[in-house]
Design a protein around this motif. Structure first.
Motif, PDB file in Angstrom:
ATOM      1  N   ASP A  91       0.770  -1.201   0.045  1.00 44.90           N
ATOM      2  CA  ASP A  91       0.089   0.009   0.116  1.00 44.90           C
ATOM      3  C   ASP A  91       0.882   1.189   0.080  1.00 44.90           C
ATOM      4  O   ASP A  91       2.057   1.257   0.624  1.00 44.90           O
ATOM      5  N   VAL A  92       0.324   2.296  -0.507  1.00 42.86           N
ATOM      6  CA  VAL A  92       1.182   3.644  -0.642  1.00 42.86           C
ATOM      7  C   VAL A  92       1.509   3.943   0.754  1.00 42.86           C
ATOM      8  O   VAL A  92       2.266   5.011   0.939  1.00 42.86           O
ATOM      9  N   GLU A  93       0.716   3.579   1.608  1.00 41.82           N
ATOM     10  CA  GLU A  93       0.665   4.182   3.126  1.00 41.82           C
ATOM     11  C   GLU A  93       2.285   3.869   3.459  1.00 41.82           C
ATOM     12  O   GLU A  93       2.872   4.328   4.593  1.00 41.82           O
ATOM     13  N   SER A  94       2.805   2.702   2.931  1.00 46.17           N
ATOM     14  CA  SER A  94       4.288   2.287   3.322  1.00 46.17           C
ATOM     15  C   SER A  94       5.374   3.488   3.027  1.00 46.17           C
ATOM     16  O   SER A  94       6.419   3.174   3.350  1.00 46.17           O
ATOM     17  N   LEU A  95       4.796   4.431   2.218  1.00 48.67           N
ATOM     18  CA  LEU A  95       5.887   5.390   2.079  1.00 48.67           C
ATOM     19  C   LEU A  95       6.488   6.284   3.627  1.00 48.67           C
ATOM     20  O   LEU A  95       7.354   6.723   3.372  1.00 48.67           O
ATOM     21  N   ALA A  96       5.508   5.873   4.507  1.00 44.83           N
ATOM     22  CA  ALA A  96       6.024   6.548   5.712  1.00 44.83           C
ATOM     23  C   ALA A  96       7.318   6.148   6.132  1.00 44.83           C
ATOM     24  O   ALA A  96       7.960   6.531   7.122  1.00 44.83           O
ATOM     25  N   THR A  97       7.498   4.725   5.781  1.00 44.17           N
ATOM     26  CA  THR A  97       9.048   4.292   6.229  1.00 44.17           C
ATOM     27  C   THR A  97       9.927   4.735   5.372  1.00 44.17           C
ATOM     28  O   THR A  97      11.280   4.326   5.588  1.00 44.17           O
ATOM     29  N   LEU A  98       9.952   5.785   4.171  1.00 45.48           N
ATOM     30  CA  LEU A  98      11.069   5.952   3.591  1.00 45.48           C
ATOM     31  C   LEU A  98      11.223   7.363   4.015  1.00 45.48           C
ATOM     32  O   LEU A  98      10.483   8.281   4.749  1.00 45.48           O
ATOM     33  N   ASN A  99      12.398   7.730   3.759  1.00 44.09           N
ATOM     34  CA  ASN A  99      12.871   9.341   4.161  1.00 44.09           C
ATOM     35  C   ASN A  99      13.529   9.958   2.845  1.00 44.09           C
ATOM     36  O   ASN A  99      14.748  10.449   2.952  1.00 44.09           O
ATOM     37  N   PRO A 100      12.870   9.932   1.750  1.00 43.91           N
ATOM     38  CA  PRO A 100      13.623  10.759   0.653  1.00 43.91           C
ATOM     39  C   PRO A 100      13.365  12.229   0.782  1.00 43.91           C
ATOM     40  O   PRO A 100      12.819  12.999   1.549  1.00 43.91           O
ATOM     41  N   PRO A 101      14.240  12.786   0.179  1.00 40.25           N
ATOM     42  CA  PRO A 101      14.128  14.457   0.042  1.00 40.25           C
ATOM     43  C   PRO A 101      13.012  14.956  -0.696  1.00 40.25           C
ATOM     44  O   PRO A 101      13.190  15.670  -1.861  1.00 40.25           O
ATOM     45  N   TRP A 102      11.750  14.624  -0.115  1.00 41.92           N
ATOM     46  CA  TRP A 102      10.584  15.135  -0.752  1.00 41.92           C
ATOM     47  C   TRP A 102      10.677  16.735  -1.309  1.00 41.92           C
ATOM     48  O   TRP A 102      10.434  16.891  -2.502  1.00 41.92           O
ATOM     49  N   ALA A 103      10.962  17.505  -0.636  1.00 39.01           N
ATOM     50  CA  ALA A 103      11.112  19.113  -1.092  1.00 39.01           C
ATOM     51  C   ALA A 103      11.882  19.247  -2.377  1.00 39.01           C
ATOM     52  O   ALA A 103      11.789  20.090  -2.820  1.00 39.01           O
ATOM     53  N   ARG A 104      12.939  18.535  -2.600  1.00 37.52           N
ATOM     54  CA  ARG A 104      13.854  18.556  -3.630  1.00 37.52           C
ATOM     55  C   ARG A 104      13.565  18.018  -4.883  1.00 37.52           C
ATOM     56  O   ARG A 104      13.946  18.128  -5.785  1.00 37.52           O
ATOM     57  N   LEU A 105      12.467  17.108  -4.984  1.00 39.95           N
ATOM     58  CA  LEU A 105      12.332  16.266  -6.027  1.00 39.95           C
ATOM     59  C   LEU A 105      11.515  17.114  -7.153  1.00 39.95           C
ATOM     60  O   LEU A 105      10.542  18.055  -6.954  1.00 39.95           O
ATOM     61  N   THR A 106      11.752  16.796  -8.423  1.00 44.47           N
ATOM     62  CA  THR A 106      11.009  17.480  -9.497  1.00 44.47           C
ATOM     63  C   THR A 106      10.332  16.394 -10.323  1.00 44.47           C
ATOM     64  O   THR A 106       9.424  16.791 -11.391  1.00 44.47           O
ATOM     65  N   ASP A 107      10.791  15.028 -10.235  1.00 42.87           N
ATOM     66  CA  ASP A 107      10.076  14.073 -10.978  1.00 42.87           C
ATOM     67  C   ASP A 107       9.965  12.859 -10.113  1.00 42.87           C
ATOM     68  O   ASP A 107      10.679  12.470  -9.324  1.00 42.87           O
ATOM     69  N   LEU A 108       8.379  12.486 -10.014  1.00 45.62           N
ATOM     70  CA  LEU A 108       8.191  11.593  -9.144  1.00 45.62           C
ATOM     71  C   LEU A 108       7.293  10.620  -9.772  1.00 45.62           C
ATOM     72  O   LEU A 108       6.232  10.838 -10.369  1.00 45.62           O
ATOM     73  N   THR A 109       7.567   9.116  -9.505  1.00 42.15           N
ATOM     74  CA  THR A 109       6.804   7.958 -10.216  1.00 42.15           C
ATOM     75  C   THR A 109       6.416   7.236  -8.986  1.00 42.15           C
ATOM     76  O   THR A 109       7.378   6.669  -8.363  1.00 42.15           O
ATOM     77  N   LEU A 110       5.099   6.699  -8.844  1.00 40.24           N
ATOM     78  CA  LEU A 110       4.544   6.035  -7.681  1.00 40.24           C
ATOM     79  C   LEU A 110       3.888   4.829  -8.206  1.00 40.24           C
ATOM     80  O   LEU A 110       2.982   5.211  -8.687  1.00 40.24           O
ATOM     81  N   THR A 111       4.129   3.783  -8.112  1.00 40.11           N
ATOM     82  CA  THR A 111       2.967   2.542  -8.358  1.00 40.11           C
ATOM     83  C   THR A 111       3.105   1.698  -6.925  1.00 40.11           C
ATOM     84  O   THR A 111       4.114   1.086  -6.484  1.00 40.11           O
ATOM     85  N   PHE A 112       1.845   1.405  -6.477  1.00 42.72           N
ATOM     86  CA  PHE A 112       1.624   0.711  -5.174  1.00 42.72           C
ATOM     87  C   PHE A 112       0.309   0.082  -5.633  1.00 42.72           C
ATOM     88  O   PHE A 112      -0.391   0.325  -6.478  1.00 42.72           O
ATOM     89  N   SER A 113       0.006  -0.948  -4.805  1.00 38.29           N
ATOM     90  CA  SER A 113      -1.150  -1.693  -4.631  1.00 38.29           C
ATOM     91  C   SER A 113      -2.575  -0.902  -4.642  1.00 38.29           C
ATOM     92  O   SER A 113      -3.409  -1.192  -4.998  1.00 38.29           O
ATOM     93  N   ASN A 114      -2.453   0.312  -3.775  1.00 46.54           N
ATOM     94  CA  ASN A 114      -3.370   0.979  -3.457  1.00 46.54           C
ATOM     95  C   ASN A 114      -3.056   2.494  -3.244  1.00 46.54           C
ATOM     96  O   ASN A 114      -2.030   2.765  -2.868  1.00 46.54           O
ATOM     97  N   LEU A 115      -3.550   3.508  -3.843  1.00 50.28           N
ATOM     98  CA  LEU A 115      -3.331   4.830  -3.664  1.00 50.28           C
ATOM     99  C   LEU A 115      -4.890   5.294  -3.439  1.00 50.28           C
ATOM    100  O   LEU A 115      -5.747   5.193  -4.035  1.00 50.28           O
TER     101      LEU A 115
END
Length: 316
Positions: free
Chosen positions: A271-295
């Motif tokens: 599930d996309v809620e698992s993104l909470a376990t990540l720590n990417p530099p969201w504020a600096r991203l200009t290109d983002l692709t997300l594929t999860f079982s549920n959004l």
């Protein structure tokens, strides 16, 4: 006399052969019960004699033509061999004066770069560039091995890179010298491979190259073995993580990844809620692709709020 002259003579003789049509006056009696008269019998016998003479002459001419053809076939075989030799010599001498021999090594290197496969992460195959370029001649091999741009992209299969078998990969990346790298790391997490990885620790030899990565792709069904990969990535600009699920403890991307602008996460088993376990530099991203079982809509809004500089977003 040459073979062509002999053949011309034979053809001329054939044109002069007497094909007599004097039997025409008895042709109409063929397939009938006609009984020829004494006068007709004599004419027919004269015709038979003529035909026998003609047949003997034709047999003689056919024998001569067969001999000539046999000699012509033998002569043709010799000529074809001579032509093959001359063609080979012609090609060899043309290559000696070809323009490619006079091109500077720098230009040859640029041409070699244009020959690289269109793959984002190059798989080492002897039938493809750049390895193919090292097998043409000594000069090309020297040039190819001296051009770092040919070796700064690599797809690594950890199933083939355990223990001493990592040497070809290390030799490949060493030729890139100090250039930023694009590396794809692929692993199948079966039990047998997991045991091999635990014994040989394949990431040990790969870790110094990961720190130079500008573009990194990690593909695995279980990301646990790669958590440590992202601890020191100062050159990283593009990161792809794909698999069935995220590692239990999540991926922590080091603060050293200050250049990271493109992030692709594909985990179809979570599930996309698992993104909470990540720590990417969201504020600096200009290109983002997300594929999860549920959004969910809320997840979508949270992503937008976390990425103020986002220029491209793909959700599925």
């Amino acid at each position: 006399m040459s073979l062509l002259a002999i053949l011309s003579t034979v053809l001329a003789l054939l044109d002069q052969l007497p094909f007599c049509d004097s039997q025409e006056h008895v042709t109409k009696y063929h397939s009938t019960n006609f009984v020829p008269s004494l006068e007709d019998v004599q004419s027919i016998r004269d015709l038979i004699s003529d035909r026998e003479t003609q047949l003997a002459s034709l047999n003689s001419e056919i024998f001569q033509v067969d001999n000539v053809m046999e000699r012509l076939r033998a002569a043709r075989t010799v000529l074809v061999k001579s032509r093959t030799h001359v063609e080979g010599s012609l090609r060899s001498h043309k290559t000696l004066v070809s323009a490619v021999r006079r091109l500077p090594a720098e230009i040859m290197g640029e041409i070699f770069i244009q020959c690289l496969p269109c793959e984002h992460y190059i798989r080492p195959r002897v039938e493809d560039c750049p390895l193919l370029l090292t097998r043409v001649c000594r000069s090309w091999r020297t040039i190819a091995l001296s051009v770092p741009q040919l070796w700064c992209s690599l797809s690594v299969s950890l199933q083939k890179a355990t223990g001493h078998s990592s040497s070809p990969y290390e030799a490949w990346l060493a030729r890139a010298k100090s250039l930023p790298l694009s590396i794809g790391v692929i692993v199948d997490d079966n039990d047998a491979l997991a045991g091999v990885m635990k014994r040989h620790q394949p990431m040990n030899w790969l870790r110094p190259y990961i720190t130079r990565c500008r573009d990194l792709w990690v593909a695995t069904t279980n990301g646990n073995p790669f958590c440590e990969v992202l601890q020191c990535t100062p050159s990283l600009e593009r990161l792809q993580l794909t698999g069935c699920r995220l590692p239990n403890e999540g991926f922590v991307i080091s603060d050293t990844a200050t250049r990271l602008r493109t992030l692709c996460l594909r985990f179809v088993g979570q599930d996309v809620e698992s993104l909470a376990t990540l720590n990417p530099p969201w504020a600096r991203l200009t290109d983002l692709t997300l594929t999860f079982s549920n959004l969910s809509g809320q997840s979508f809004l949270r992503v937008l709020q976390s990425c103020p500089l986002l220029e491209r977003l793909s959700l599925s």
